[in-house]
Write a protein that holds these residues in place. Structure first.
Motif, PDB file in Angstrom:
ATOM      1  N   HIS A   1       9.367  14.655   6.045  1.00 56.87           N
ATOM      2  CA  HIS A   1       9.106  15.063   4.660  1.00 56.87           C
ATOM      3  C   HIS A   1       7.986  14.236   4.011  1.00 56.87           C
ATOM      4  CE1 HIS A   1      12.505  17.922   3.863  1.00 56.87           C
ATOM      5  NE2 HIS A   1      12.940  17.342   4.953  1.00 56.87           N
ATOM      6  N   PHE A   2       6.886  14.027   4.747  1.00 54.26           N
ATOM      7  CA  PHE A   2       5.742  13.337   4.152  1.00 54.26           C
ATOM      8  C   PHE A   2       5.348  14.044   2.860  1.00 54.26           C
ATOM      9  CE2 PHE A   2       5.215  11.837   8.508  1.00 54.26           C
ATOM     10  CZ  PHE A   2       4.870  10.514   8.302  1.00 54.26           C
ATOM     11  N   GLY A   3       5.077  13.277   1.823  1.00 49.88           N
ATOM     12  CA  GLY A   3       4.623  13.829   0.553  1.00 49.88           C
ATOM     13  C   GLY A   3       5.711  14.393  -0.341  1.00 49.88           C
ATOM     14  N   HIS A   4       6.947  14.376   0.101  1.00 51.90           N
ATOM     15  CA  HIS A   4       8.051  14.943  -0.686  1.00 51.90           C
ATOM     16  C   HIS A   4       8.514  13.900  -1.704  1.00 51.90           C
ATOM     17  CE1 HIS A   4      12.214  17.149  -0.561  1.00 51.90           C
ATOM     18  NE2 HIS A   4      11.715  17.068  -1.781  1.00 51.90           N
TER      19      HIS A   4
ATOM     20  N   ARG B   1      16.739   7.540   0.671  1.00 52.14           N
ATOM     21  CA  ARG B   1      15.737   6.690   1.313  1.00 52.14           C
ATOM     22  C   ARG B   1      15.383   5.529   0.384  1.00 52.14           C
ATOM     23  NH1 ARG B   1      11.464  10.842   4.287  1.00 52.14           N
ATOM     24  NH2 ARG B   1      13.017  11.849   5.616  1.00 52.14           N
ATOM     25  N   PRO B   2      15.126   4.349   0.951  1.00 46.27           N
ATOM     26  CA  PRO B   2      14.953   3.133   0.131  1.00 46.27           C
ATOM     27  C   PRO B   2      13.520   2.900  -0.367  1.00 46.27           C
ATOM     28  CG  PRO B   2      14.890   2.549   2.431  1.00 46.27           C
ATOM     29  CD  PRO B   2      15.160   4.052   2.366  1.00 46.27           C
ATOM     30  N   PHE B   3      12.904   3.908  -0.955  1.00 44.78           N
ATOM     31  CA  PHE B   3      11.525   3.764  -1.407  1.00 44.78           C
ATOM     32  C   PHE B   3      11.419   4.069  -2.894  1.00 44.78           C
ATOM     33  CE2 PHE B   3      11.443   5.257   3.037  1.00 44.78           C
ATOM     34  CZ  PHE B   3      10.920   4.114   3.627  1.00 44.78           C
ATOM     35  N   ALA B   4      10.600   3.297  -3.592  1.00 40.35           N
ATOM     36  CA  ALA B   4      10.414   3.491  -5.033  1.00 40.35           C
ATOM     37  C   ALA B   4       9.436   4.620  -5.333  1.00 40.35           C
ATOM     38  CB  ALA B   4       9.922   2.199  -5.679  1.00 40.35           C
ATOM     39  N   THR B   5       8.480   4.848  -4.422  1.00 44.01           N
ATOM     40  CA  THR B   5       7.473   5.894  -4.648  1.00 44.01           C
ATOM     41  C   THR B   5       7.235   6.673  -3.360  1.00 44.01           C
ATOM     42  OG1 THR B   5       5.552   4.565  -4.008  1.00 44.01           O
ATOM     43  CG2 THR B   5       6.276   4.415  -6.336  1.00 44.01           C
ATOM     44  N   VAL B   6       6.669   7.845  -3.505  1.00 45.79           N
ATOM     45  CA  VAL B   6       6.334   8.660  -2.337  1.00 45.79           C
ATOM     46  C   VAL B   6       5.235   7.991  -1.520  1.00 45.79           C
ATOM     47  CG1 VAL B   6       4.660  10.202  -3.468  1.00 45.79           C
ATOM     48  CG2 VAL B   6       5.984  11.027  -1.530  1.00 45.79           C
ATOM     49  N   ASP B   7       4.300   7.307  -2.172  1.00 48.54           N
ATOM     50  CA  ASP B   7       3.239   6.608  -1.438  1.00 48.54           C
ATOM     51  C   ASP B   7       3.811   5.480  -0.585  1.00 48.54           C
ATOM     52  OD1 ASP B   7       1.243   8.265  -2.461  1.00 48.54           O
ATOM     53  OD2 ASP B   7       0.812   6.926  -4.150  1.00 48.54           O
TER      54      ASP B   7
ATOM     55  N   MET C   1       6.844   5.409   0.636  1.00 46.97           N
ATOM     56  CA  MET C   1       7.543   6.074   1.737  1.00 46.97           C
ATOM     57  C   MET C   1       6.567   6.519   2.811  1.00 46.97           C
ATOM     58  SD  MET C   1       9.745   9.602   1.812  1.00 46.97           S
ATOM     59  CE  MET C   1       8.282  10.618   1.613  1.00 46.97           C
ATOM     60  N   ASN C   2       5.503   7.207   2.404  1.00 47.37           N
ATOM     61  CA  ASN C   2       4.522   7.694   3.372  1.00 47.37           C
ATOM     62  C   ASN C   2       3.957   6.553   4.209  1.00 47.37           C
ATOM     63  OD1 ASN C   2       4.797  10.362   2.486  1.00 47.37           O
ATOM     64  ND2 ASN C   2       3.091  10.193   1.056  1.00 47.37           N
ATOM     65  N   ALA C   3       3.572   5.454   3.549  1.00 44.64           N
ATOM     66  CA  ALA C   3       2.998   4.305   4.259  1.00 44.64           C
ATOM     67  C   ALA C   3       4.008   3.710   5.239  1.00 44.64           C
ATOM     68  CB  ALA C   3       2.525   3.256   3.256  1.00 44.64           C
ATOM     69  N   ALA C   4       5.260   3.584   4.816  1.00 46.04           N
ATOM     70  CA  ALA C   4       6.290   3.017   5.686  1.00 46.04           C
ATOM     71  C   ALA C   4       6.570   3.926   6.880  1.00 46.04           C
ATOM     72  CB  ALA C   4       7.568   2.775   4.892  1.00 46.04           C
ATOM     73  N   LEU C   5       6.622   5.228   6.654  1.00 45.03           N
ATOM     74  CA  LEU C   5       6.875   6.156   7.758  1.00 45.03           C
ATOM     75  C   LEU C   5       5.759   6.096   8.797  1.00 45.03           C
ATOM     76  CD1 LEU C   5       8.229   9.306   5.860  1.00 45.03           C
ATOM     77  CD2 LEU C   5       9.544   7.695   7.261  1.00 45.03           C
ATOM     78  N   ILE C   6       4.523   6.040   8.336  1.00 45.03           N
ATOM     79  CA  ILE C   6       3.379   5.958   9.255  1.00 45.03           C
ATOM     80  C   ILE C   6       3.427   4.645  10.029  1.00 45.03           C
ATOM     81  CG2 ILE C   6       0.862   5.750   9.387  1.00 45.03           C
ATOM     82  CD1 ILE C   6       0.822   7.733   6.930  1.00 45.03           C
ATOM     83  N   GLU C   7       3.650   3.544   9.321  1.00 45.69           N
ATOM     84  CA  GLU C   7       3.698   2.234   9.984  1.00 45.69           C
ATOM     85  C   GLU C   7       4.814   2.187  11.019  1.00 45.69           C
ATOM     86  OE1 GLU C   7       4.481  -2.485   8.974  1.00 45.69           O
ATOM     87  OE2 GLU C   7       4.250  -1.072   7.317  1.00 45.69           O
TER      88      GLU C   7
ATOM     89  N   SER D   1      -0.324  15.985   2.161  1.00 45.33           N
ATOM     90  CA  SER D   1       0.808  15.468   2.932  1.00 45.33           C
ATOM     91  C   SER D   1       0.644  15.704   4.432  1.00 45.33           C
ATOM     92  CB  SER D   1       2.132  16.032   2.424  1.00 45.33           C
ATOM     93  OG  SER D   1       2.130  17.430   2.424  1.00 45.33           O
ATOM     94  N   VAL D   2       0.139  16.858   4.837  1.00 46.19           N
ATOM     95  CA  VAL D   2      -0.092  17.100   6.265  1.00 46.19           C
ATOM     96  C   VAL D   2      -1.250  16.236   6.760  1.00 46.19           C
ATOM     97  CG1 VAL D   2      -0.775  18.805   7.996  1.00 46.19           C
ATOM     98  CG2 VAL D   2       0.941  19.393   6.297  1.00 46.19           C
ATOM     99  N   ALA D   3      -2.285  16.057   5.939  1.00 50.05           N
ATOM    100  CA  ALA D   3      -3.420  15.228   6.333  1.00 50.05           C
ATOM    101  C   ALA D   3      -2.989  13.793   6.649  1.00 50.05           C
ATOM    102  CB  ALA D   3      -4.490  15.245   5.244  1.00 50.05           C
ATOM    103  N   LEU D   4      -2.002  13.283   5.931  1.00 54.66           N
ATOM    104  CA  LEU D   4      -1.485  11.931   6.207  1.00 54.66           C
ATOM    105  C   LEU D   4      -1.029  11.784   7.653  1.00 54.66           C
ATOM    106  CD1 LEU D   4       0.811  11.271   3.119  1.00 54.66           C
ATOM    107  CD2 LEU D   4      -1.264  10.012   3.703  1.00 54.66           C
ATOM    108  N   THR D   5      -0.487  12.841   8.205  1.00 58.96           N
ATOM    109  CA  THR D   5       0.104  12.764   9.541  1.00 58.96           C
ATOM    110  C   THR D   5      -0.942  12.609  10.639  1.00 58.96           C
ATOM    111  OG1 THR D   5       0.203  15.167   9.892  1.00 58.96           O
ATOM    112  CG2 THR D   5       2.077  14.130   8.762  1.00 58.96           C
ATOM    113  N   ALA D   6      -2.209  12.790  10.313  1.00 60.21           N
ATOM    114  CA  ALA D   6      -3.274  12.553  11.289  1.00 60.21           C
ATOM    115  C   ALA D   6      -3.306  11.084  11.712  1.00 60.21           C
ATOM    116  CB  ALA D   6      -4.623  12.977  10.719  1.00 60.21           C
TER     117      ALA D   6
END
Length: 151
Positions: free
Chosen positions: A16-19, A28-34, A36-42, A68-73
């Motif tokens: 759910h990137f970008g959700h 999920r233990p994240f304060a912001t979507v950004d 979350m996205n960074a943690a999921l990628i890392e 959100s899909v572009a992040l997954t690159a």
């Protein structure tokens, strides 16, 4: 289409990137979507080497789809997507026209889009992979219907 599961190194789903609300909805233990996205990628890239094959069983991204899909690159590995209900390339929830519109966005981010149901073998055993639940022994998938579509 028979899929060769022996080539797959990792299976995952529901990133759910970008959700923006998934942290609230799924605890999920994240304060912001950004964040979350960074943690999921890392976390993905720590576990998945660049030459690995990853089978993603749907709901890779939600929210502003281009972003959100572009992040997954940034994700390591050769990434195969079995679409889920939140993927804009799902024939279970999207029109053919929508799929044609959104498929290039997923492909540009490095995704290989597979059918909604993938059947094949791993080490000689039959497997079925889908985002949706099914009745064992039947392959009857309980996928949602796109608006206005009857079965």
């Amino acid at each position: 289409m028979s899929f060769e599961f022996d080539t797959v190194d990792f299976v995952t789903s529901d990133h759910h990137f970008g959700h923006a609300r998934i942290s609230e909805l799924a605890g999920r233990p994240f304060a912001t979507v950004d964040e979350m996205n960074a943690a999921l990628i890392e976390r993905w890239n720590v576990v998945v080497p660049p030459d690995a094959v990853v089978l993603h069983l749907g709901d890779v991204a939600l929210g502003p789809i281009n972003d959100s899909v572009a992040l997954t690159a940034q994700l390591n590995g050769r990434r195969l997507l079995v679409p889920g209900n939140h993927d804009r390339v799902s024939s279970a929830t999207q029109s053919r026209k929508a799929i044609e519109r959104f498929a290039p966005i997923y492909e540009a981010a490095g995704w290989v889009i597979l059918p909604e149901i993938v059947e094949g073998t791993r080490r000689g055993r039959r497997l079925v992979a889908s985002h949706y639940p099914y009745r064992p022994g039947s392959c009857q998938i309980s996928a949602p219907r796109p608006a206005g579509v009857r079965r």
